[in-house]
Structures are given as C-alpha cells and as structure tokens.
Design an enzyme around this catalytic site. Structure first.
Site, PDB file in Angstrom:
ATOM      1  CB  SER A 242      -5.964   0.433 -10.031  1.00 15.27           C
ATOM      2  OG  SER A 242      -5.770   1.523  -9.171  1.00 15.27           O
ATOM      3  CG  HIS A 272      -4.075  -1.309  -5.347  1.00 14.17           C
ATOM      4  ND1 HIS A 272      -4.023  -0.033  -4.853  1.00 14.17           N
ATOM      5  CD2 HIS A 272      -4.361  -1.163  -6.689  1.00 14.17           C
ATOM      6  CE1 HIS A 272      -4.260   0.842  -5.825  1.00 14.17           C
ATOM      7  NE2 HIS A 272      -4.479   0.171  -6.950  1.00 14.17           N
ATOM      8  CG  HIS A 318       1.017   4.951   0.288  1.00 16.43           C
ATOM      9  ND1 HIS A 318       1.699   5.431  -0.803  1.00 16.43           N
ATOM     10  CD2 HIS A 318      -0.258   4.774  -0.111  1.00 16.43           C
ATOM     11  CE1 HIS A 318       0.860   5.552  -1.818  1.00 16.43           C
ATOM     12  NE2 HIS A 318      -0.340   5.154  -1.427  1.00 16.43           N
ATOM     13  NE  ARG A 327      -5.691   8.555  -0.863  1.00 16.60           N
ATOM     14  CZ  ARG A 327      -5.265   7.494  -1.526  1.00 16.60           C
ATOM     15  NH1 ARG A 327      -5.842   7.152  -2.673  1.00 16.60           N
ATOM     16  NH2 ARG A 327      -4.280   6.751  -1.062  1.00 16.60           N
ATOM     17  CG  ASP A 373      -7.533   1.108   1.238  1.00 12.56           C
ATOM     18  OD1 ASP A 373      -8.514   1.562   0.629  1.00 12.56           O
ATOM     19  OD2 ASP A 373      -6.492   0.744   0.667  1.00 12.56           O
TER      20      ASP A 373
HETATM   21  N1  NMX Z   1       2.156  -3.767   8.376  1.00 10.45           N
HETATM   22  C1  NMX Z   1       3.214  -4.595   8.530  1.00 10.45           C
HETATM   23  N2  NMX Z   1       4.311  -4.531   7.775  1.00 10.45           N
HETATM   24  C2  NMX Z   1       4.360  -3.575   6.847  1.00 10.45           C
HETATM   25  C3  NMX Z   1       3.320  -2.657   6.642  1.00 10.45           C
HETATM   26  C4  NMX Z   1       2.172  -2.786   7.448  1.00 10.45           C
HETATM   27  N3  NMX Z   1       1.112  -2.011   7.289  1.00 10.45           N
HETATM   28  N4  NMX Z   1       3.656  -1.833   5.639  1.00 10.45           N
HETATM   29  C5  NMX Z   1       4.871  -2.214   5.216  1.00 10.45           C
HETATM   30  N5  NMX Z   1       5.290  -3.273   5.929  1.00 10.45           N
HETATM   31  C6  NMX Z   1       6.504  -4.068   5.727  1.00 10.45           C
HETATM   32  C7  NMX Z   1       6.475  -4.640   4.318  1.00 10.45           C
HETATM   33  O1  NMX Z   1       5.658  -5.813   4.268  1.00 10.45           O
HETATM   34  C8  NMX Z   1       7.941  -4.900   4.085  1.00 10.45           C
HETATM   35  O2  NMX Z   1       8.297  -6.090   4.773  1.00 10.45           O
HETATM   36  P1  NMX Z   1       9.406  -7.098   4.151  1.00 10.45           P
HETATM   37  O3  NMX Z   1      10.690  -6.312   4.144  1.00 10.45           O
HETATM   38  O4  NMX Z   1       9.391  -8.242   5.100  1.00 10.45           O
HETATM   39  O5  NMX Z   1       8.932  -7.453   2.781  1.00 10.45           O
HETATM   40  C9  NMX Z   1       8.604  -3.716   4.801  1.00 10.45           C
HETATM   41  O6  NMX Z   1       7.638  -3.238   5.751  1.00 10.45           O
HETATM   42  C10 NMX Z   1       8.981  -2.578   3.879  1.00 10.45           C
HETATM   43  O7  NMX Z   1       7.836  -2.211   3.118  1.00 10.45           O
HETATM   44  P2  NMX Z   1       7.622  -0.698   2.642  1.00 10.45           P
HETATM   45  O8  NMX Z   1       8.758  -0.351   1.736  1.00 10.45           O
HETATM   46  O9  NMX Z   1       7.363   0.180   3.790  1.00 10.45           O
HETATM   47  O10 NMX Z   1       6.246  -0.792   1.856  1.00 10.45           O
HETATM   48  P3  NMX Z   1       5.981  -1.136   0.319  1.00 10.45           P
HETATM   49  O11 NMX Z   1       6.181   0.094  -0.487  1.00 10.45           O
HETATM   50  O12 NMX Z   1       6.724  -2.339  -0.110  1.00 10.45           O
HETATM   51  O13 NMX Z   1       4.441  -1.528   0.358  1.00 10.45           O
HETATM   52  C11 NMX Z   1       2.186  -1.302   1.088  1.00 10.45           C
HETATM   53  C12 NMX Z   1       3.426  -0.577   0.564  1.00 10.45           C
HETATM   54  C13 NMX Z   1       1.020  -0.355   1.056  1.00 10.45           C
HETATM   55  C14 NMX Z   1       1.884  -2.489   0.177  1.00 10.45           C
HETATM   56  C15 NMX Z   1       2.465  -1.784   2.536  1.00 10.45           C
HETATM   57  O14 NMX Z   1       2.675  -0.688   3.378  1.00 10.45           O
HETATM   58  C16 NMX Z   1       1.356  -2.662   3.088  1.00 10.45           C
HETATM   59  O15 NMX Z   1       1.364  -3.876   2.844  1.00 10.45           O
HETATM   60  N6  NMX Z   1       0.358  -2.061   3.811  1.00 10.45           N
HETATM   61  C17 NMX Z   1      -0.794  -2.799   4.281  1.00 10.45           C
HETATM   62  C18 NMX Z   1      -1.776  -3.035   3.157  1.00 10.45           C
HETATM   63  C19 NMX Z   1      -2.467  -1.750   2.756  1.00 10.45           C
HETATM   64  O16 NMX Z   1      -2.935  -0.995   3.584  1.00 10.45           O
HETATM   65  N7  NMX Z   1      -2.561  -1.513   1.443  1.00 10.45           N
HETATM   66  C20 NMX Z   1      -3.343  -0.379   0.930  1.00 10.45           C
HETATM   67  C21 NMX Z   1      -2.496   0.716   0.277  1.00 10.45           C
HETATM   68  C22 NMX Z   1      -3.391   1.820  -0.231  1.00 10.45           C
HETATM   69  N8  NMX Z   1      -4.213   1.381  -1.335  1.00 10.45           N
HETATM   70  O17 NMX Z   1      -5.378   1.562  -1.356  1.00 10.45           O
HETATM   71  O18 NMX Z   1      -3.720   0.809  -2.317  1.00 10.45           O
HETATM   72  C1  MLT Z   2      -3.970   4.305  -4.411  1.00 10.92           C
HETATM   73  O1  MLT Z   2      -4.911   5.068  -4.148  1.00 10.92           O
HETATM   74  O2  MLT Z   2      -3.773   3.927  -5.581  1.00 10.92           O
HETATM   75  C2  MLT Z   2      -3.149   3.753  -3.296  1.00 10.92           C
HETATM   76  O3  MLT Z   2      -2.956   4.680  -2.279  1.00 10.92           O
HETATM   77  C3  MLT Z   2      -1.897   3.062  -3.727  1.00 10.92           C
HETATM   78  C4  MLT Z   2      -0.817   3.880  -4.357  1.00 10.92           C
HETATM   79  O4  MLT Z   2      -0.892   5.087  -4.513  1.00 10.92           O
HETATM   80  O5  MLT Z   2       0.214   3.251  -4.683  1.00 10.92           O
END
Ligand code: NMX
Ligand code: MLT
Length: 435
Positions: A242, A272, A318, A327, A373
């Site tokens: 964002s 996100h 994350h 947080r 979240d």
């Molecule tokens: N559950 C299952 N698998 C996960 C999770 C999770 N919570 N987090 C990461 N992975 C997987 C990810 O999908 C990826 O799989 P693949 O290789 O098959 O593509 C692998 O682990 C490596 O990912 P990372 O490098 O650890 O994470 P990345 O930096 O790509 O993504 C998020 C970060 C936040 C997108 C990821 O952890 C996620 O999808 N979390 C769940 C959604 C979430 O809670 N998002 C909110 C973040 C905070 N916000 O407010 O924005």
């Molecule tokens: C945020 O607050 O924007 C989320 O934790 C995602 C991020 O920092 O990439």
C-alpha cells in the site's frame, strides 16, 4: 502555537540540503548487489526506496521516526482519561520527526473535524453502491472521487512551481485523512443497515469520531482500541504494497486522493490488508469444523489441512519480519488488559502456540510468526464490530496516515517519477551466457 504546516515549512529547506549532501557524497556508490532472484522474486530485500517516517527491522519490528511501539505508547499525547496514543500525534511525529504537545494534537483533531465533510455527490455515489460490493471497493471508489476537489490537481493546472508542490499536497493529505471517517462510516452503515451517519463532533478526537460514525462511541474501550489500532497500522516503512503503490502513483504527480486510492486497491489483497478479514473467516471456519474449545490436536489438524489444501495460514508470515510482529504483541497486551476471557481471544492465543511450529515443520515460510492481522479482528469482534469484510477499511483509514506523510515529503523533496527498468528472461540468459 505553531501549526503542523508552519513547522513543516521550517523543516523542509534543511531536509532538501540534507538529501543534496547525501547524494553529493554517496550518490555514485553502489548500494548492495542485485540478484537475478530478486528480479523474479518480488524484489524482496532490494534496496530501492527512501522513506524516513518508519523503518522495519526484521527482528525488532517497526520504529516510527526511531521510536518503538511501546515508546510511542508512552510518549505521544493521550485523550483525557485515556492511555493509548492519539493517532493525531503519530501523524505529527511521522511528518516532522518530533513528538507534538497536547495542544498541537488537539489543534490537529479540530482541523480534521473542520475538514471532515464529504461532497454530496460522493455520499450519493456510496449510497448507490450495492451492499454486495466489497467495502474496500466502495472505499477506493469514494477516495478516487475526492480528486474532484483536489487542491494539488488545481494548483498543477494553474502552473504551480515545482518548489511549491508540497503545500497543495499537504492540503489534500489533510483533507484525505479528515474525510476518511465519513466515508468509512457511511460504507459501514449502508452495507450493514445501521441507520444514518451522525455528524462529526468538533470537540472530540479523530478516533472518537471514527467510533461514533460506526456507532460504537459509547464503548470507551473500543475508542481506546481504535486509537491504538490506527496508530500501529499507520505505516510499515516504504516498501509494503500500500505504501509503495501510493508513492508510485504519486510520483506521476497524480494527486494524493488518486495516489491513496491505489494504496487501498493494494491493501484490499488477501496477502496484504485483507488478511485481517481472512483471519476471522479462517477462525470461524475452524470453529464450525472442530467446534469451540477444541483440543490442540484438533487445531493442529485444521492448520495442516489448510496447508495441504494449498492455502496460506492468514495472519502468519511476513515479507520482512522474522519474529512476532510487535503490532501483534501490542494488540495481545490490549486483549490481556481488556478481554482476557474472551473465547475468541483464547483461540487466537491457542493458534499462536501452534501455528509457528507447524509452519517451521512444513519448511516453506521464511517467517512462521504472527503479523498484525492475526490479532486485529478478534479485538473488533469483541466489541460487536463483527462484520469481517469491513476490517480492511479500518486498516485503510490507518494506512492513510503513513501514505499521506510520505506523499507530502515526496513532493517537498521533489521525488522523481518512479520508473525502474524491466528485463526479459531472454535478456537475463544473454547477459549471463558463457559465465
Ligand atoms: N502459510 C502458508 N504458507 C506460507 C505462509 C503462511 N502464512 N507464509 C509464507 N508461506 C509460503 C509462501 O506462500 C511461499 O510458498 P511458495 O514457495 O509455494 O510460493 C513460501 O512460504 C515462502 O514465502 P515467504 O518468502 O516466507 O513469504 P513472502 O515474503 O513471499 O510473503 C506473506 C509474505 C505475508 C505474503 C506470506 O507470509 C503470507 O502469504 N502470509 C499469509 C497472509 C498474510 O497474513 N498476509 C498479511 C501480511 C501483513 N499485512 O498486513 O500485509
Ligand atoms: C504492512 O503493514 O504493510 C504489512 O505488514 C506488510 C508489509 O510490511 O509488507
């Protein structure tokens, strides 16, 4: 007493010189390698942006202008009788790097209350949206439409000098933040049939008014929760989707309303901000599948089934953090203080004890710990705000504080159009051929 704009006008010339000096001394130095994996891998870890408002340490979490969450909870002005920081103070801190006085924060509350009305056509636009249109889509639509009255867009059309961009951008950013409660309140009341939106009370702070527009102002703990919520969700350095989307669109000199609408569209994604909605949905599904007061074994099985179905566990992991998000911890502290016996809070705590171990065992996620979240929905639900698909709107109201502060400084420092270079896979192969 100095207004925020007057203080900012004093700070900008020195910061322009500061940036000039850093660029003169270090501008031609290389700043870390770029790996081909980073080109394909969502630019993770690639140094690419400057934003002084907040910085994210993978192990420690966020610092707003150098201050941790417990520090800002301690230092920033509070409402009379309150113990959580007022987001007005956080905005002052983000913009100036300085902790404001109580009087400065009160002046900001009044200023925002005076700017809070939204144009009638935006009200009508929202009233015409079908209640089935996701609240985030309605939010983005309304914010885009505010561009109708943009001071920045008008000044640009009238040929304002580059050096003066920040002034009209500041006015738009103040209007943007001020008008969000009326937009969010109207969406909430329209979508969930909660009657008419009450008027803004100019004697009250921003979060009280936000709570009142949603119909929760009589619950003092909810108002305190909102003060904490908006403060901690405001900013998370410059690279999150964002913040970066807002900066990118703002770099084309699209006005702050258009730029922030882009932020909202990014926040509306499930990886996100929409994750706060997804967490509650996931917890509710779990309860309907394995019942309330389920055993750890049953919860473990449910978490594994989520992973086996190729889904993520929402609220965990994350892109930058490698420890529990502070947080999350701040919200957990709030829950321990105000709702220790809430059954859903107990489930959130149970999940916190189980999910990291499973994510570690599954071996893919780089960070098995909870993010912001994982905890916000349970707090809102506790006070009766249980319409999950509204949760990301509150995240959006909060994120405006960080994006707005950044847009003001980008225009003050003359940030150029963002335009990185993209490469084809063929070009990558050719560049490294023979190595
Ligand atoms: N559950 C299952 N698998 C996960 C999770 C999770 N919570 N987090 C990461 N992975 C997987 C990810 O999908 C990826 O799989 P693949 O290789 O098959 O593509 C692998 O682990 C490596 O990912 P990372 O490098 O650890 O994470 P990345 O930096 O790509 O993504 C998020 C970060 C936040 C997108 C990821 O952890 C996620 O999808 N979390 C769940 C959604 C979430 O809670 N998002 C909110 C973040 C905070 N916000 O407010 O924005
Ligand atoms: C945020 O607050 O924007 C989320 O934790 C995602 C991020 O920092 O990439």
């Amino acid at each position: 007493q100095q207004t925020l704009k007057e203080r900012l006008a004093e700070l900008i010339p020195a910061e322009i010189e500061n940036v000039k000096a850093v660029r003169a001394e270090h501008g031609k130095k290389s700043f870390g390698p770029v790996l081909v994996d980073q080109l394909y891998g969502g630019m993770r870890g690639l140094p690419a942006l400057i934003w002084d408002g907040s910085v994210l340490d993978p192990d420690e979490g966020i610092r707003f202008r150098g201050k941790t969450i417990p520090e800002i909870q301690d230092l920033l002005p509070k409402a009379p009788g309150g113990s959580e920081p007022l987001p007005e103070g956080l905005f002052w801190l983000l913009v100036t790097g300085e902790v404001p006085t109580q009087a400065q924060v009160e002046a900001l509350s009044k200023d925002w209350a005076a700017r809070a009305a939204i144009p009638e056509f935006v009200e009508e636009l929202l009233d015409r949206c079908p209640p089935t249109l996701h609240p985030m889509s309605q939010f983005s639509l309304a914010v885009t439409a505010l561009n109708h009255d943009s001071t920045f867009a008008k000044a640009y059309q009238q040929g304002v000098s580059k050096k003066e961009y920040w002034g009209p951008a500041f006015e738009d950013c103040m209007d943007l933040i001020a008008k969000l409660p009326n937009i969010a309140g109207r969406i909430y009341r329209n979508v969930y049939g909660q009657g008419k939106v009450p008027a803004i009370d100019p004697t009250k702070d921003y979060s009280w008014n936000m709570a009142n527009l949603l119909g929760f102002a009589e619950k003092n703990d909810f108002v305190e929760l909102l003060r904490l919520y908006i403060t901690i969700h405001s900013d998370h350095e410059g690279g999150n989707v964002s913040a970066h989307a807002g900066k990118l669109v703002g770099s084309a000199l699209s006005d702050p309303f258009l730029a922030f609408a882009a932020s909202l569209n990014g926040l509306a994604g499930p990886l996100h901000g929409l994750a706060n909605q997804e967490v509650l949905l996931w917890l509710r599904k779990m309860q309907s599948k394995i019942g309330e007061n389920a055993t750890d074994e049953a919860v473990k099985e449910y978490v594994w089934s989520t992973l086996k179905n190729g889904q993520v566990v929402p609220g965990y992991g994350h892109a930058v953090l490698r420890k529990t998000d502070p947080r999350y911890s701040a919200q957990r502290e709030f829950a321990l203080k105000h709702l220790p016996n809430d059954p859903l809070f107990k489930l959130v705590a149970q999940v916190f004890n189980i999910v990291p171990g499973i994510l570690l065992e599954a071996g893919k996620a780089k960070n098995p710990w909870p993010n912001v979240d994982a905890h916000s929905g349970v707090l809102l639900t506790h006070y009766g705000l249980d319409q999950m698909n509204f949760y990301t709107v509150l995240f959006g109201v909060s994120r405006a504080f960080g994006v707005a502060a950044q847009l003001i400084w980008d225009r003050a420092l003359g940030a150029p159009l963002e335009r990185p270079k993209s490469y084809s896979t063929d070009a990558i192969k050719k560049i490294f051929a023979g190595k």
